[in-house]
Design a protein around this motif. Structure first.
Motif, PDB file in Angstrom:
ATOM      1  N   UNK A 109       2.267 -10.063  -5.279  1.00  0.00           N
ATOM      2  CA  UNK A 109       1.878  -9.753  -3.899  1.00  0.00           C
ATOM      3  C   UNK A 109       0.365  -9.840  -3.679  1.00  0.00           C
ATOM      4  N   UNK A 110      -0.480  -9.387  -4.634  1.00  0.00           N
ATOM      5  CA  UNK A 110      -1.929  -9.476  -4.393  1.00  0.00           C
ATOM      6  C   UNK A 110      -2.397 -10.897  -4.055  1.00  0.00           C
ATOM      7  N   UNK A 111      -1.762 -11.913  -4.589  1.00  0.00           N
ATOM      8  CA  UNK A 111      -2.149 -13.288  -4.243  1.00  0.00           C
ATOM      9  C   UNK A 111      -1.768 -13.590  -2.796  1.00  0.00           C
ATOM     10  N   UNK A 139     -11.392 -18.110 -12.530  1.00  0.00           N
ATOM     11  CA  UNK A 139     -12.814 -17.889 -12.721  1.00  0.00           C
ATOM     12  C   UNK A 139     -13.590 -17.882 -11.439  1.00  0.00           C
ATOM     13  N   UNK A 140     -14.873 -17.848 -11.613  1.00  0.00           N
ATOM     14  CA  UNK A 140     -15.789 -17.791 -10.493  1.00  0.00           C
ATOM     15  C   UNK A 140     -16.758 -18.951 -10.584  1.00  0.00           C
ATOM     16  N   UNK A 141     -17.313 -19.337  -9.457  1.00  0.00           N
ATOM     17  CA  UNK A 141     -18.325 -20.404  -9.401  1.00  0.00           C
ATOM     18  C   UNK A 141     -17.831 -21.692 -10.028  1.00  0.00           C
ATOM     19  N   UNK A 142     -16.538 -21.984  -9.841  1.00  0.00           N
ATOM     20  CA  UNK A 142     -15.997 -23.250 -10.316  1.00  0.00           C
ATOM     21  C   UNK A 142     -15.611 -23.271 -11.768  1.00  0.00           C
ATOM     22  N   UNK A 143     -15.865 -22.211 -12.524  1.00  0.00           N
ATOM     23  CA  UNK A 143     -15.519 -22.193 -13.939  1.00  0.00           C
ATOM     24  C   UNK A 143     -14.244 -21.409 -14.194  1.00  0.00           C
ATOM     25  N   UNK A 144     -13.620 -21.659 -15.349  1.00  0.00           N
ATOM     26  CA  UNK A 144     -12.436 -20.893 -15.743  1.00  0.00           C
ATOM     27  C   UNK A 144     -12.872 -19.942 -16.845  1.00  0.00           C
ATOM     28  N   UNK A 145     -13.332 -18.750 -16.468  1.00  0.00           N
ATOM     29  CA  UNK A 145     -13.919 -17.850 -17.450  1.00  0.00           C
ATOM     30  C   UNK A 145     -13.236 -16.489 -17.521  1.00  0.00           C
ATOM     31  N   UNK A 146     -12.071 -16.393 -16.923  1.00  0.00           N
ATOM     32  CA  UNK A 146     -11.287 -15.173 -17.004  1.00  0.00           C
ATOM     33  C   UNK A 146      -9.844 -15.527 -17.314  1.00  0.00           C
ATOM     34  N   UNK A 147      -9.150 -14.590 -17.953  1.00  0.00           N
ATOM     35  CA  UNK A 147      -7.711 -14.730 -18.181  1.00  0.00           C
ATOM     36  C   UNK A 147      -7.010 -13.627 -17.397  1.00  0.00           C
ATOM     37  N   UNK A 148      -6.026 -13.995 -16.607  1.00  0.00           N
ATOM     38  CA  UNK A 148      -5.262 -13.024 -15.830  1.00  0.00           C
ATOM     39  C   UNK A 148      -3.848 -12.903 -16.369  1.00  0.00           C
ATOM     40  N   UNK A 149      -3.291 -11.709 -16.262  1.00  0.00           N
ATOM     41  CA  UNK A 149      -1.912 -11.469 -16.691  1.00  0.00           C
ATOM     42  C   UNK A 149      -1.182 -10.725 -15.576  1.00  0.00           C
ATOM     43  N   UNK A 150      -0.009 -11.220 -15.227  1.00  0.00           N
ATOM     44  CA  UNK A 150       0.861 -10.546 -14.263  1.00  0.00           C
ATOM     45  C   UNK A 150       2.157 -10.218 -14.991  1.00  0.00           C
ATOM     46  N   UNK A 151       2.590  -8.965 -14.927  1.00  0.00           N
ATOM     47  CA  UNK A 151       3.815  -8.569 -15.619  1.00  0.00           C
ATOM     48  C   UNK A 151       4.799  -7.990 -14.612  1.00  0.00           C
ATOM     49  N   UNK A 152       6.086  -8.145 -14.930  1.00  0.00           N
ATOM     50  CA  UNK A 152       7.123  -7.655 -14.028  1.00  0.00           C
ATOM     51  C   UNK A 152       7.346  -6.159 -14.183  1.00  0.00           C
ATOM     52  N   UNK A 190      -1.524  -3.364  -9.364  1.00  0.00           N
ATOM     53  CA  UNK A 190      -1.167  -2.514 -10.484  1.00  0.00           C
ATOM     54  C   UNK A 190      -0.531  -3.241 -11.646  1.00  0.00           C
ATOM     55  N   UNK A 191       0.044  -4.410 -11.390  1.00  0.00           N
ATOM     56  CA  UNK A 191       0.684  -5.172 -12.464  1.00  0.00           C
ATOM     57  C   UNK A 191      -0.099  -6.447 -12.793  1.00  0.00           C
ATOM     58  N   UNK A 192      -1.365  -6.434 -12.399  1.00  0.00           N
ATOM     59  CA  UNK A 192      -2.245  -7.592 -12.610  1.00  0.00           C
ATOM     60  C   UNK A 192      -3.512  -7.112 -13.303  1.00  0.00           C
ATOM     61  N   UNK A 193      -3.903  -7.785 -14.384  1.00  0.00           N
ATOM     62  CA  UNK A 193      -5.131  -7.412 -15.080  1.00  0.00           C
ATOM     63  C   UNK A 193      -5.889  -8.668 -15.490  1.00  0.00           C
TER      64      UNK A 193
END
Length: 398
Positions: A109-111, A139-152, A190-193
């Motif tokens: 939902x946050x997306x 990521x930010x500024x055009x880069x992929x510098x973060x990893x996101x996890x969504x869990x059910x 809450x289910x996204x980090x």
């Protein structure tokens, strides 16, 4: 309506298509293949669906269970997304995008609140386990510098507070950002980090000379983890070996003619694991892909099965995974493959007391834990591959 016969599930004929990429591709009208299968005999089957555009999901439901998809079809209409539906005499087969994953829909939902459907343009899917979780880079500024996890579901394993405590004690782990530290422009929930992106790959993907050096460092890091004081309030406290008999049942469901061999393997393992040796805080699912390698050293990740148990379990898990990656593995290779040997060398450099016999027994346990992988991967020759793995377990047990 299809009249395809099945040898696997007489009450849910579409399941056979999961193991036949050509037939499945013909049905959905594009080249696809299934993997990461979960199956409930006569009721449902869910798998990841790969095609040229990325990953989605495919699910088969019996007639009595197919009403579970009504909400998903309503959501598809509301968001202008497409679901594929194929009728069979005994059920229905549905294909869909991650954005309509029935179990992840609420967590994503946050997306949608940001006016985006997942995967958004600034994301790239790294791993997708249908109806369970999705891991992506962003990521930010055009880069992929973060990893996101969504869990059910709820968070499992070590909490961010526990990971922070491990890091403060010198164990090289990655700790998720808390909400106050996450970039404000990213979706939150809450289910996204989010975690920082780290390194150039894991122990299984970096060149072997680099992997060997890093494996020795991973051994030292694992030894330090095993010297940590017990973690209180561990929500997933479960004895690892408690899965032994459920594993026999789960595998016998797929290979009923092998029940006798599976029971004999479990009996032998039970005798070997009855005295677990030194207890410690353990990772619980340790393997080469849980160790990231970068210019600043290694980082341990994915503590979702972290618990308190036999220290030798983590070493055996690592050895089992490297052994299964070999084209023609033998029992003699169990502790001598390059990454495992380097890991043991690094681990043994400190004040630890884990014997090779313990590690071999746990390697056999984790080979049993991964016995179903060819089936879950929807490999057409899964039955032969599982029999070969069962023979390897018997060989390792001696």
């Amino acid at each position: 309506m299809s009249n395809l016969a099945t040898r696997l599930d007489p009450d849910l004929s579409p399941v056979d298509l999961f193991f036949d990429p050509a037939a499945l591709s013909h049905l959905v009208g594009r080249p696809v293949r299934a993997g990461h299968l979960r199956w409930k005999r006569g009721v449902s089957a869910v798998a990841r669906l790969h095609d040229d555009e990325g990953a989605g999901w495919v699910a088969a439901y019996s007639r009595s269970a197919s009403d579970k998809l009504e909400k998903t079809f309503d959501r598809a209409l509301a968001h202008g997304l497409e679901l594929g539906r194929h009728e069979f005499d005994d059920g229905v087969l549905v294909t869909g995008p991650i954005a309509l994953d029935p179990k992840l829909f609420a967590a994503l939902r946050p997306f949608r609140s940001h006016g985006e459907l997942f995967p958004a343009p600034h994301t790239r899917v790294l791993k997708y386990n249908p109806f369970r979780r999705v891991v992506f880079s962003t990521g930010l500024n055009g880069g992929l510098n973060l990893v996101g996890k969504v869990r059910a579901g709820k968070r499992a394993g070590a909490s961010p507070a526990v990971l922070e405590r491990l890091r403060s004690n010198g164990v090289p782990v990655l700790v998720p950002f808390d909400d106050s530290a996450s970039p404000a422009i990213l979706p939150r929930g809450g289910q996204l980090e989010y975690l920082p992106w780290y390194g150039e790959g894991d122990l299984g993907t970096v060149p072997l000379p680099c992997a060997v050096t890093a494996s020795e460092a991973a051994g030292r890091a694992l030894a330090l983890l095993h010297r940590q004081p017990p973690i209180s309030r561990t929500p997933t406290w479960r004895p690892i070996a408690g899965r032994l008999h459920p594993l026999v049942h789960e595998n016998a469901t797929i290979m009923p003619e092998q029940l006798g061999r599976l029971v004999r393997v479990a009996d032998r393992l039970e005798a070997k694991l009855r005295y677990p040796g030194r207890a410690a805080v353990v990772h619980g699912d340790f393997s080469s892909d849980q160790v990231l390698v970068g210019s600043d050293g290694i980082r341990l990740i994915d503590f979702e099965r972290c618990t308190y148990g036999a220290a030798a379990a983590d070493l055996g898990s690592f050895a089992a995974v490297e052994l299964l990656a070999e084209e023609h593995p033998t029992a003699d290779d169990a502790l001598t493959l390059p990454r495992t040997a380097a890991l043991l060398e690094g681990y043994g450099a400190g004040p630890n007391t884990v014997s090779e016999c313990e590690v071999v027994a746990w390697a056999a346990f984790y080979l049993l834990d991964r016995l179903r992988e060819p089936f879950r991967a929807c490999t057409p020759d899964w039955h032969e591959r599982m029999k070969a793995r069962l023979a390897l377990i018997e060989e390792v047990l001696g």
